[in-house]
Design a protein around this motif. Structure first.
Motif: not given
Lengths: 253, 156
Positions: A244, A72-73, B9-21, A75, A128-129, A200
């Motif tokens: 989210y 995982d990556i 999808e990494t946790s970072l992806h969830h944190f700044r998810d383009p789909l949600l944005d 934040p 993004a990830g 979504i």
């Protein structure tokens, strides 16, 4: 009636880090993050399935190194006011935690194909990830005990140890003055009465070891205090947009 | 196959998810929430959670649904079923998935006529490179544009 209705407000304050070093204790001072050099020893003691933990700081551009599979990556974020989805969150930019893992015989902690190899070949930067080319990466590499059946508890112990490590940084991050943040973003959960109502749906992994996701942990993108989608029977859960974007969903894939 | 390194999808992806944005930033859209649904092992349960997801969308009186999946192969069984359940209820639905040349859907149905493929690799395969085959801003914009068209067409 036609006006937007504000439901909740979330403020995410970002603190940018220019430099990461190892030192005597976890601290953040003037854009420099220091990590306790002794911390991995204590973390190993707490998890009986873990043989060793190696924490390294990868500077921007130094990606020509071998790594175990990227689990995982993550934040580094923490709540300073309110619960996930409302109030104030502090987060670090310029540095992200990368969790990798294998057992001491080299078996990679992934079920469906793994990403071990030379980091610069196994990771696309600037998504993004993923971290960008200018970001620091804190590399948290876990060596698990060998010959243990590959069950959820094995990778989970690596996720837990890493979360405990991040919690140490979160404690330092909580103490920072919000006025010193480099960026501040306000997000509003709102109803737009005259607009199209859309939901979504995210179908997420929920079957077993490294095929799992955690919801509603105590801290943003955290592990502790959360519930696995497997343990809630994989049934649909509604998360507000602010929950989210405040890290209510934690990947364990 | 479940979820590979390049599609997860990494946790970072969830944190700044383009789909949600993209979806939450569009003033024409009233985003009601993000529904997460898992992928049980058992086939009967796969159908069950898909039905529950669709029942939720119906109860919310959704005008439209965007559904994204973070795995492929076996998880496309769940995906196809959930899309069918939503579609059957008369709710316009647009999907996002890794397809490429490798992830041809194992099952399909009439409601899977609008799927945005977010494969980014040249060969169209699971490359084992983290971050490569994930949803980006452009994919999210495409999905939302398709959904708007579909909602308009179906008089929503």
């Amino acid at each position: 009636m036609n006006k937007e209705k504000i439901l909740r407000r979330l403020v995410i304050k970002a603190f940018h880090i220019d430099k990461v070093e190892v030192g005597d204790k976890n601290s953040i001072d003037k854009r420099m993050l220091t990590i306790d050099k002794e911390i991995s020893k204590n973390l190993v003691k707490n998890e009986e399935l873990i043989e060793d933990i190696n924490i390294k700081i990868i500077k921007p551009g130094q990606h020509d190194i071998y790594v175990n599979t990227i689990m995982d990556i993550i934040p580094v974020s923490t709540k300073v006011l309110g619960k996930i989805g409302e109030g104030i969150t502090h987060t670090l930019t310029g540095v992200y935690v990368m969790l990798t893992g294998a057992d001491s015989k080299g078996k990679q902690m992934h079920e469906f194909g793994s990403s071990e190899g030379i980091l610069k070949e196994q990771l696309v930067l600037g998504k993004a990830g993923t971290p960008s080319k200018d970001d620091y990466i804190i590399h948290f590499d876990v060596t698990l005990k060998p010959d243990i059946p590959y069950e959820r508890k094995l990778p989970l112990s690596a996720f837990k140890a890493c979360d405990e490590f991040i919690q140490g940084i979160r404690m330092a991050l909580k103490g920072l003055d919000g006025r010193d943040s480099t960026e501040s973003h306000e997000y509003l959960d709102k109803i737009r009465p005259n607009s199209k109502k859309v939901v979504i749906v995210k179908q997420i992994a929920g079957q077993g070891a490294m095929y799992d996701n955690q919801l509603f942990s105590d801290e943003p993108s955290g592990v502790s205090g959360g519930k696995s989608i497997i343990d809630i029977g994989n049934v649909p859960m509604i998360i507000s947009p602010n929950e989210y974007r405040d890290g209510a969903l934690r990947a364990m894939t | 196959m479940g979820i590979g390194p390049s599609t997860k999808e990494t946790s970072l992806h969830h944190f700044r998810d383009p789909l949600l944005d993209v979806v939450s930033g569009d003033k024409d859209i009233d985003l009601m929430g993000i529904m997460v649904v898992g992928t049980p092992q058992d086939n009967k349960e796969k159908y069950f959670v898909g039905q529950r997801a669709a029942a939720w969308a119906e109860a919310m009186r959704a005008d439209g649904v965007i559904i994204s999946v973070d795995g492929w192969g076996n998880s496309h069984v769940d995906y196809a079923n959930t899309i069918e359940e939503i579609g059957k209820r008369g709710i316009p639905v647009v999907g996002l998935s890794f397809v490429g040349t490798q992830a041809k859907f194992v099952v399909t149905n009439n409601y899977m006529d609008t799927i945005v493929d977010f494969n980014k690799s040249k060969e169209g395969i699971e490359t084992q490179v983290v971050g490569e085959n994930n949803v980006a801003v452009l994919d999210a914009k495409k999905a939302l544009a398709f959904l708007k068209l579909k909602m308009r067409k179906e008089g929503k």
